[in-house]
Design an enzyme around this catalytic site. Sequence first.
Site, PDB file in Angstrom:
ATOM      1  N   ARG A   1      19.053   3.623  -9.045  1.00 61.45           N
ATOM      2  CA  ARG A   1      19.494   4.011 -10.391  1.00 61.45           C
ATOM      3  C   ARG A   1      19.744   5.510 -10.508  1.00 61.45           C
ATOM      4  NH1 ARG A   1      15.488   5.858 -13.826  1.00 61.45           N
ATOM      5  NH2 ARG A   1      16.323   4.916 -15.723  1.00 61.45           N
TER       6      ARG A   1
ATOM      7  N   GLU B   1      -1.178  -9.312   7.794  1.00 53.22           N
ATOM      8  CA  GLU B   1      -2.123  -8.174   7.724  1.00 53.22           C
ATOM      9  C   GLU B   1      -1.414  -6.834   7.909  1.00 53.22           C
ATOM     10  OE1 GLU B   1      -5.352  -8.157   6.784  1.00 53.22           O
ATOM     11  OE2 GLU B   1      -4.851 -10.223   6.314  1.00 53.22           O
TER      12      GLU B   1
ATOM     13  N   ASP C   1      14.090  10.407 -18.887  1.00 49.19           N
ATOM     14  CA  ASP C   1      13.075   9.413 -18.507  1.00 49.19           C
ATOM     15  C   ASP C   1      11.740  10.065 -18.197  1.00 49.19           C
ATOM     16  OD1 ASP C   1      14.620   7.137 -18.640  1.00 49.19           O
ATOM     17  OD2 ASP C   1      15.322   7.320 -16.572  1.00 49.19           O
TER      18      ASP C   1
HETATM   19  N1  SAM Z   1      -3.939  -5.141   5.724  1.00 47.27           N
HETATM   20  C1  SAM Z   1      -3.071  -4.196   5.069  1.00 47.27           C
HETATM   21  C2  SAM Z   1      -3.880  -3.006   4.589  1.00 47.27           C
HETATM   22  O1  SAM Z   1      -5.021  -3.202   4.211  1.00 47.27           O
HETATM   23  O2  SAM Z   1      -3.347  -1.892   4.554  1.00 47.27           O
HETATM   24  C3  SAM Z   1      -2.363  -4.840   3.894  1.00 47.27           C
HETATM   25  C4  SAM Z   1      -1.341  -5.837   4.302  1.00 47.27           C
HETATM   26  S1  SAM Z   1      -0.485  -6.531   2.932  1.00 47.27           S
HETATM   27  C5  SAM Z   1      -1.360  -8.010   2.684  1.00 47.27           C
HETATM   28  C6  SAM Z   1       1.025  -7.079   3.642  1.00 47.27           C
HETATM   29  C7  SAM Z   1       2.192  -6.145   3.479  1.00 47.27           C
HETATM   30  O3  SAM Z   1       2.492  -6.002   2.095  1.00 47.27           O
HETATM   31  C8  SAM Z   1       2.034  -4.744   3.980  1.00 47.27           C
HETATM   32  O4  SAM Z   1       2.278  -4.659   5.369  1.00 47.27           O
HETATM   33  C9  SAM Z   1       3.057  -3.975   3.184  1.00 47.27           C
HETATM   34  O5  SAM Z   1       4.339  -4.050   3.750  1.00 47.27           O
HETATM   35  C10 SAM Z   1       3.054  -4.723   1.853  1.00 47.27           C
HETATM   36  N2  SAM Z   1       2.261  -4.053   0.821  1.00 47.27           N
HETATM   37  C11 SAM Z   1       1.091  -4.466   0.303  1.00 47.27           C
HETATM   38  N3  SAM Z   1       0.648  -3.648  -0.654  1.00 47.27           N
HETATM   39  C12 SAM Z   1       1.581  -2.669  -0.766  1.00 47.27           C
HETATM   40  C13 SAM Z   1       1.673  -1.507  -1.576  1.00 47.27           C
HETATM   41  N4  SAM Z   1       0.759  -1.176  -2.466  1.00 47.27           N
HETATM   42  N5  SAM Z   1       2.778  -0.730  -1.429  1.00 47.27           N
HETATM   43  C14 SAM Z   1       3.728  -1.033  -0.515  1.00 47.27           C
HETATM   44  N6  SAM Z   1       3.679  -2.120   0.290  1.00 47.27           N
HETATM   45  C15 SAM Z   1       2.615  -2.928   0.169  1.00 47.27           C
END
Ligand code: SAM
Length: 263
Positions: A165, A128, A180
């Site tokens: 990059r 989470e 780009d």
């Molecule tokens: N419960 C969190 C929320 O609603 O903000 C989401 C947790 S997600 C299932 C698990 C992890 O995936 C996060 O802690 C983050 O590190 C990563 N993550 C998920 N979506 C992301 C995004 N759009 N950009 C960057 N990291 C992401």
Amino acid sequence: MKFDILTLLPDFFVSALEYGVIGRAITAGKLSVSTHDIREYTTDRHRTVDDAPYGGGPGMVMKPDPIARAIKAVKGDGVGGTGGVDGADADIVPTVILVTPQGTPLTQQIAQELAKKQHLLILCGRYEGVDERARSEVDLELSIGDYVITGGEPAALVIVDAVGRLVPGVLGSADSPESDSYSDGLLEGPQYTRPEMFEGVKVPDVLLSGDHKRIGRWRRKESLRRTLERRPELLETAPLSDDDREIIKELKQEELKQGEQDD
Ligand code: SAM
């Protein structure tokens, strides 16, 4: 440029970093990417990295203490010796990035700024997410888009690629990033290669003309056209010349005429 990635899944990165421009830059020593298993920074017998959320609710939350220890170790702040693990230079303080869907959306401009730094430390969440108190160690929170993925590892890879990059010398001179999309605030225009004719569609004559001035103007016009069609809001902030504004006027008139013909 050095990247350190704190993760529960270090193996996730192994093959992904072997290929293409980034893989070659790592082999050539232009980029260095090290992964660190957050589990190595637990102190209990079970190597616990997560726990149930206070107040109840679904899923698990990543504990702050292994994360804080891992960050300090990589920074070389006391845990794991003076130079940091893997000999990270203690003089170069890394920018600590948490990847989270709640972070600032990653843009080409942010990637350009980050490419000027020498050391980035990327913290990947799972489950989470991370305990709020782990955020005190974080300088910047970045999101790769307005959606949620299961863990931060793909997001960390996106950052390594987008930033890596742009580090001088990583792209060959033939692959300059200046044209780009987003580099100058616009989308890049259409591209063509051989064959000259494909499924009845011919490469635009101007591209075969050898007239580099005309080709340059055509490319600029098509870049403006594509941006106007797909991302018109970018034109509000892109640095535009008087010539560009004239071209945009032309494009809008062309669009108007086309609309009238279609009616
Ligand atoms: N419960 C969190 C929320 O609603 O903000 C989401 C947790 S997600 C299932 C698990 C992890 O995936 C996060 O802690 C983050 O590190 C990563 N993550 C998920 N979506 C992301 C995004 N759009 N950009 C960057 N990291 C992401």
